[in-house]
Motif scaffolding. Sequence first.
Motif, short mmCIF file in Angstrom:
data_model
loop_
_atom_site.label_atom_id
_atom_site.label_comp_id
_atom_site.label_asym_id
_atom_site.label_seq_id
_atom_site.Cartn_x
_atom_site.Cartn_y
_atom_site.Cartn_z
N ASN A 91 -9.72 -1.83 -2.68
CA ASN A 91 -9.85 -0.37 -2.77
C ASN A 91 -8.60 0.25 -3.36
OD1 ASN A 91 -12.41 -0.39 -1.67
ND2 ASN A 91 -11.70 -0.04 0.42
N GLU A 92 -7.44 -0.23 -2.92
CA GLU A 92 -6.18 0.30 -3.41
C GLU A 92 -5.99 -0.02 -4.89
OE1 GLU A 92 -6.51 -1.35 -0.60
OE2 GLU A 92 -5.87 0.09 0.95
N VAL A 93 -6.37 -1.24 -5.28
CA VAL A 93 -6.23 -1.65 -6.68
C VAL A 93 -7.14 -0.80 -7.58
CG1 VAL A 93 -6.71 -3.53 -8.33
CG2 VAL A 93 -5.50 -4.01 -6.17
N LYS A 102 0.83 -1.21 0.00
CA LYS A 102 0.00 0.00 0.00
C LYS A 102 0.87 1.26 0.00
CE LYS A 102 -3.75 2.32 2.51
NZ LYS A 102 -3.11 3.65 2.47
N ALA A 103 1.92 1.25 0.81
CA ALA A 103 2.83 2.40 0.87
C ALA A 103 3.53 2.60 -0.47
CB ALA A 103 3.86 2.19 1.98
N ALA A 104 3.95 1.51 -1.08
CA ALA A 104 4.63 1.60 -2.38
C ALA A 104 3.68 2.11 -3.45
CB ALA A 104 5.18 0.23 -2.78
N LEU A 105 2.42 1.67 -3.38
CA LEU A 105 1.42 2.09 -4.36
C LEU A 105 1.08 3.57 -4.18
CD1 LEU A 105 -0.10 0.76 -6.66
CD2 LEU A 105 -1.98 0.29 -5.08
N ASP A 106 0.94 3.99 -2.92
CA ASP A 106 0.64 5.40 -2.63
C ASP A 106 1.75 6.30 -3.16
OD1 ASP A 106 -1.71 4.77 -1.37
OD2 ASP A 106 -0.92 4.90 0.66
N LYS A 107 2.99 5.90 -2.97
CA LYS A 107 4.14 6.70 -3.43
C LYS A 107 4.17 6.77 -4.95
CE LYS A 107 9.16 7.11 -3.07
NZ LYS A 107 10.41 6.53 -2.49
N ALA A 108 3.94 5.62 -5.60
CA ALA A 108 3.96 5.58 -7.07
C ALA A 108 2.85 6.44 -7.66
CB ALA A 108 3.84 4.13 -7.55
N GLN A 159 -7.85 11.16 -3.96
CA GLN A 159 -7.34 9.85 -3.56
C GLN A 159 -6.50 9.95 -2.31
OE1 GLN A 159 -5.60 7.34 -6.49
NE2 GLN A 159 -7.32 7.48 -7.90
N GLU A 160 -5.66 10.98 -2.23
CA GLU A 160 -4.81 11.15 -1.04
C GLU A 160 -5.67 11.40 0.20
OE1 GLU A 160 -1.90 14.14 -1.61
OE2 GLU A 160 -0.94 13.14 -3.31
N ALA A 161 -6.78 12.08 0.01
CA ALA A 161 -7.66 12.40 1.13
C ALA A 161 -8.35 11.15 1.69
CB ALA A 161 -8.71 13.42 0.71
N THR A 162 -8.54 10.14 0.84
CA THR A 162 -9.24 8.93 1.27
C THR A 162 -8.31 7.74 1.47
OG1 THR A 162 -9.71 8.35 -1.05
CG2 THR A 162 -11.37 9.64 0.13
N ALA A 163 -7.01 7.96 1.22
CA ALA A 163 -6.04 6.85 1.33
C ALA A 163 -5.90 6.40 2.79
CB ALA A 163 -4.70 7.31 0.79
N LYS A 180 -7.69 3.47 -11.60
CA LYS A 180 -8.30 4.73 -12.02
C LYS A 180 -7.23 5.76 -12.36
CE LYS A 180 -11.93 8.01 -10.68
NZ LYS A 180 -12.94 8.35 -9.65
N MET A 181 -6.18 5.82 -11.53
CA MET A 181 -5.10 6.77 -11.80
C MET A 181 -4.31 6.37 -13.04
SD MET A 181 -3.76 9.59 -11.05
CE MET A 181 -4.46 10.01 -9.46
N LEU A 182 -4.15 5.08 -13.27
CA LEU A 182 -3.47 4.62 -14.48
C LEU A 182 -4.18 5.12 -15.73
CD1 LEU A 182 -2.41 0.89 -13.87
CD2 LEU A 182 -0.91 2.83 -14.33
#
Length: 222
Positions: free
Chosen positions: A80-82, A47-53, A218-222, A87-89
């Motif tokens: 949720n993370e996927v 999750k941390a790696a995905l958030d950073k990317a 997305q950052e607000a709901t991460a 969506k961002m992709l």
Amino acid sequence: MKLKEAQTSKDINEIKKAITEFQDAKLEDFSEDLPAAQKQLKVLELKAALDKAISNRQLSKIGTVLAEIKKRGLQDVMSNEVARANKMLILIKQMDKLRQEVLNIKQSTIAEIRSYKNASEPVHKVMTATFLLLGENEKDIKEWSALKTLVGKSGKDGLKQRVEHCDVTKIPVAMATKVQEMLVPFRLEEVRDHSAGAAAFFLWANGMADEVLEGAAQEATA
């Protein structure tokens, strides 16, 4: 922290510490708490790696992390993370396409925009929005003459060069909101009727604003 508590913890370091202490103690794991804690650790790390990317708009890294999630069978746990990453992709790929369309604009089309003695409102607003996203101060580009000067620059200060190197992560949310509000009254067809070149910048500016606001949401709901 006990190993059982580590299974639901959100603290990566505390989970690592609990796992290490359990393994060092060479205790029997009758309740299979160790694999559960290790799974939680991996979920948090991914999750941390995905958030950073996502935050850095690293297309290839997002894909790598998603592949790792799938490989480890964590799609359901991290649904949720996927979904957020996918969506961002889509947004990033769309922006790459819109950016390329701007880069493909002929210089003669840029020159045409600059040649307008007094631009129509749609063209004026679109180019204002474009340069706001590129970092210009709003008070400095109120007049069409100021925008014409910026449109006419070349080299590293050239319009297409600046669009190519525009970093979406550096655009403030407030500016993206302002740009969206500025462009809402206009339709693509209307802008295209006034200028084919401005139409490309219209799509790019809207796309950039969308990406900024989606990233913030997305950052607000991460």
